[in-house]
Each structure stands twice: as structure tokens, then as C-alpha cells.
Design an enzyme around this catalytic site. Structure first.
Site, PDB file in Angstrom:
ATOM      1  N   HIS A  49       0.818  -1.220   0.000  1.00  0.00           N
ATOM      2  CA  HIS A  49       0.000   0.000   0.000  1.00  0.00           C
ATOM      3  C   HIS A  49       0.850   1.267   0.000  1.00  0.00           C
ATOM      4  O   HIS A  49       0.323   2.350  -0.245  1.00  0.00           O
ATOM      5  CB  HIS A  49      -1.052  -0.025   1.124  1.00  0.00           C
ATOM      6  CG  HIS A  49      -0.593   0.411   2.470  1.00  0.00           C
ATOM      7  ND1 HIS A  49      -0.293  -0.477   3.477  1.00  0.00           N
ATOM      8  CD2 HIS A  49      -0.402   1.641   2.990  1.00  0.00           C
ATOM      9  CE1 HIS A  49       0.060   0.205   4.561  1.00  0.00           C
ATOM     10  NE2 HIS A  49       0.004   1.484   4.286  1.00  0.00           N
TER      11      HIS A  49
ATOM     12  N   ASP B 253       0.023  -7.556   1.714  1.00  0.00           N
ATOM     13  CA  ASP B 253       0.527  -6.171   1.732  1.00  0.00           C
ATOM     14  C   ASP B 253       2.051  -6.179   1.801  1.00  0.00           C
ATOM     15  O   ASP B 253       2.645  -5.856   2.829  1.00  0.00           O
ATOM     16  CB  ASP B 253      -0.109  -5.410   2.904  1.00  0.00           C
ATOM     17  CG  ASP B 253       0.084  -3.903   2.798  1.00  0.00           C
ATOM     18  OD1 ASP B 253       0.551  -3.433   1.738  1.00  0.00           O
ATOM     19  OD2 ASP B 253      -0.233  -3.201   3.791  1.00  0.00           O
TER      20      ASP B 253
ATOM     21  N   GLN C  24       0.413   6.460  11.320  1.00  0.00           N
ATOM     22  CA  GLN C  24       0.487   6.898   9.921  1.00  0.00           C
ATOM     23  C   GLN C  24       1.921   7.289   9.537  1.00  0.00           C
ATOM     24  O   GLN C  24       2.560   8.055  10.252  1.00  0.00           O
ATOM     25  CB  GLN C  24      -0.461   8.077   9.668  1.00  0.00           C
ATOM     26  CG  GLN C  24      -1.932   7.716   9.773  1.00  0.00           C
ATOM     27  CD  GLN C  24      -2.525   7.979  11.139  1.00  0.00           C
ATOM     28  OE1 GLN C  24      -2.073   8.848  11.852  1.00  0.00           O
ATOM     29  NE2 GLN C  24      -3.542   7.224  11.515  1.00  0.00           N
ATOM     30  N   GLY C  25       2.383   6.770   8.427  1.00  0.00           N
ATOM     31  CA  GLY C  25       3.743   7.048   7.973  1.00  0.00           C
ATOM     32  C   GLY C  25       4.749   6.005   8.412  1.00  0.00           C
ATOM     33  O   GLY C  25       5.873   5.984   7.925  1.00  0.00           O
ATOM     34  N   ASP C  26       4.354   5.153   9.360  1.00  0.00           N
ATOM     35  CA  ASP C  26       5.215   4.027   9.757  1.00  0.00           C
ATOM     36  C   ASP C  26       5.014   2.826   8.839  1.00  0.00           C
ATOM     37  O   ASP C  26       5.810   1.879   8.859  1.00  0.00           O
ATOM     38  CB  ASP C  26       4.920   3.601  11.202  1.00  0.00           C
ATOM     39  CG  ASP C  26       5.361   4.637  12.217  1.00  0.00           C
ATOM     40  OD1 ASP C  26       6.415   5.267  12.014  1.00  0.00           O
ATOM     41  OD2 ASP C  26       4.637   4.822  13.212  1.00  0.00           O
ATOM     42  N   SER C  27       3.954   2.845   8.062  1.00  0.00           N
ATOM     43  CA  SER C  27       3.649   1.732   7.165  1.00  0.00           C
ATOM     44  C   SER C  27       4.852   1.343   6.322  1.00  0.00           C
ATOM     45  O   SER C  27       5.624   2.206   5.892  1.00  0.00           O
ATOM     46  CB  SER C  27       2.512   2.121   6.218  1.00  0.00           C
ATOM     47  OG  SER C  27       1.284   1.954   6.863  1.00  0.00           O
TER      48      SER C  27
HETATM   49  C1  4AZ Z   1      -0.998   3.886   8.516  1.00  0.00           C
HETATM   50  O1  4AZ Z   1      -1.992   4.479   8.132  1.00  0.00           O
HETATM   51  C2  4AZ Z   1      -1.115   3.060   9.742  1.00  0.00           C
HETATM   52  N1  4AZ Z   1      -1.708   1.440  14.367  1.00  0.00           N
HETATM   53  C3  4AZ Z   1      -0.037   2.305  10.153  1.00  0.00           C
HETATM   54  C4  4AZ Z   1      -0.126   1.546  11.281  1.00  0.00           C
HETATM   55  C5  4AZ Z   1      -1.292   1.526  11.999  1.00  0.00           C
HETATM   56  C6  4AZ Z   1      -2.379   2.285  11.602  1.00  0.00           C
HETATM   57  C7  4AZ Z   1      -2.285   3.054  10.461  1.00  0.00           C
HETATM   58  C8  4AZ Z   1      -1.362   0.685  13.224  1.00  0.00           C
HETATM   59  O2  4AZ Z   1       0.081   3.960   7.945  1.00  0.00           O
END
Ligand code: 4AZ
Length: 271
Positions: free
Chosen positions: A87, A133, A223-226
Site C-alpha cells: 500500500h 501487503d 500513519q507514515g510508519d507503514s
Molecule cells: C498507517 O496508516 C497506519 N496502528 C499504520 C499503522 C497503523 C495504523 C495506520 C497501526 O500507515
């Protein structure tokens, strides 16, 4: 379901956070003061995290736009290969992606910025809650940073509930908050599949995903750690993928279960 409204905000969500909130003069309070980091600094170290160094975690990298905006994380698994989330890369042109290694502070010029020559996305990837993913980037050069081995089907023991795991990233320090300037890390226990199913119902697919969180919440990726790493036993066991909000009690972070994709990832590493 609700979880779908809160995921996949790694890029656009972070853009809103980086641009709109500061313009609006927003500041986001944290639930509790963070503990002091190794260098003695005290502050909002995101959802339960503390400062970390790429000297200690040389294989953690971030993905940035050509203008340098950080939007996801990744893991160096070979000198010229980075594992991240599908993603994070879906719809992107390789020429638009930069991989930054060896830079703890996003406002510095430390480390190296590599270009990407190929983006592989799992052929069955549709959406994070449907699984698959995972994405592998090929870099335009061999990096000198140490790499992290990926978990394989021999490493199922690393996924036992309660296993202590490390999460790392430059993402937001609260849901909808500001991204971190610095690399942050935290420790979270893996949950059982039953616990994660209770939270997310059929969106949690055990063959594709593993969850991590304290029962009380408070520590999580955001968000942004993905795309960044979930590490246990010295191996990459997960890829930050999705969750309902961040650090909420009863809603663990959801990670791609790397061991179940090891054959495909290794094929990409060797391609
Ligand atoms: C994101 O949107 C996201 N708490 C990453 C990790 C988590 C939620 C959202 C897990 O990148």
C-alpha cells in the site's frame, strides 16, 4: 467497516499532517509524557516510542518523494533490495521513489539517498485488509548498511503470542498528529490470532497478518510508519500494514506476516 476508514493514510494522511495541521496552527496533545530518550531528551516520542539510531538499526530505511517528503518505512534485506508494504508503493512509478538509509533525523543530510529501478508488488494485492501487503524495491545501487534477514517458514516460533517485538519508524506520534522528525522505536508484544480476530473480525487474516500491542494500548505504529519493520529474534517478522487508529486499547497494530511470504520475497531478492 470502521477499520477501513482509518488505514492507508501513510502518504496522503501524512501529507495532510505535514502541511495542513501546521498551517492551521494545530498542536496535538499526547496522553502521557514519554520517557527520556538515550540522549536525555524528553518529549512527545510518538505512541509510546523513544529515539533510536540507524547506527543501531542500520537496515531501517524510509521512503520519500523526489522532494524529500517521508511517507513510509522499509527494511533493507539485501544490499539493493528493500521490503515495504504494497500500500506504500501501489500506483507509484519507480522513478518517483527515493529510499533514504542512515538518516535518523529527516532534517539532516546524513546517510544516502538511493533511487528505485523496480517496484514489485504482490500480484494478489488489492487492499491492506485483504492481505498480501508486501512490496520489494530494487535500488539503483548497493548500500553498505547491514541487512536484516527475513523470517521464513522455519521461524513460526517467532510468532508466538507474547513475543517481544520491535517497531521502528518516522511516522506520526499520535493518530492524526505530526510525523516524527527522528527515527523512533518501541517494544510491543505479539498478540494471539484470537485476540486480533476479536478486534477486527474477518478483516484479520491470520495467514497474511500478525498483530502486536499491549492490551491497554498506548504503544503502536501510526500513519507514515507503514512499510517499516516489525522485528523479533533478529529477523524481519512483520511489515507495518494497518490498524484502527493508533495505540487504542483493544485495536492492535496489524503487520504483514513475513514468514508466509518468504519464498516470494526471496525470489525478488534473487531476481
Ligand atoms: C498507517 O496508516 C497506519 N496502528 C499504520 C499503522 C497503523 C495504523 C495506520 C497501526 O500507515
Amino acid at each position: 467497516m470502521a477499520a477501513t476508514l482509518h488505514r492507508l493514510r501513510s502518504w496522503l494522511g501524512a501529507l495532510v499532517v505535514a502541511i495542513l495541521l501546521p498551517l492551521a496552527g494545530f498542536s496535538v496533545a499526547t496522553a502521557a509524557p514519554a520517557p527520556p530518550s538515550a540522549d536525555g531528551e524528553v518529549g512527545t516520542q510518538i505512541v509510546g516510542g523513544t529515539r533510536a539510531s540507524t547506527s543501531t538499526y542500520p537496515w531501517v530505511v524510509y521512503l520519500a518523494t523526489s522532494s524529500g517528503f517521508q511517507y513510509c518505512g522499509g527494511t533493507l534485506v539485501a544490499a539493493n533490495k528493500v521490503v515495504t508494504a504494497a500500500h506504500c508503493t501501489v500506483g507509484d512509478s519507480a522513478s518517483a521513489v527515493r529510499v533514504v538509509a542512515g538518516r535518523d533525523d529527516k532534517n539532516s543530510t546524513a546517510g544516502v539517498v538511493a533511487r528505485v529501478t523496480k517496484i514489485w508488488i504482490h500480484p494478489s494485492y488489492v487492499d491492506a485488509t485483504q492481505g498480501n501487503d508486501v512490496s520489494v524495491l530494487t535500488l539503483d545501487r548497493n548500500l553498505t548498511q547491514a541487512t536484516l534477514p527475513i523470517a521464513t517458514s522455519s521461524d513460526t516460533g517467532l510468532y508466538a503470542a507474547g513475543t517481544s517485538s520491535t517497531i521502528l519508524g518516522w511516522g506520526t506520534t499520535s493518530s492524526g498528529g505530526s510525523a516524527s522528525r527522528y527515527l523512533l522505536k518501541a517494544t510491543v508484544p505479539l498478540t494471539s490470532n484470537a485476540t486480533c480476530s476479536s478486534a477486527y473480525g474477518s478483516d484479520f487474516k491470520a495467514a497474511h497478518m500478525v498483530c502486536a500491542a499491549y492490551p491497554q494500548g498506548g504503544t503502536d505504529t501510526c500513519q507514515g510508519d507503514s512499510g517499516g519493520p516489525l522485528v523479533a529474534g533478529g529477523k524481519l517478522i512483520g511489515i507495518t500494514s494497518w490498524g484502527e487508529g493508533c495505540a487504542l486499547a483493544g485495536y492492535p497494530g496489524v503487520y504483514t506476516r513475513v514468514s508466509n511470504f518468504a519464498t516470494l520475497i526471496t525470489q525478488q531478492i534473487n531476481s
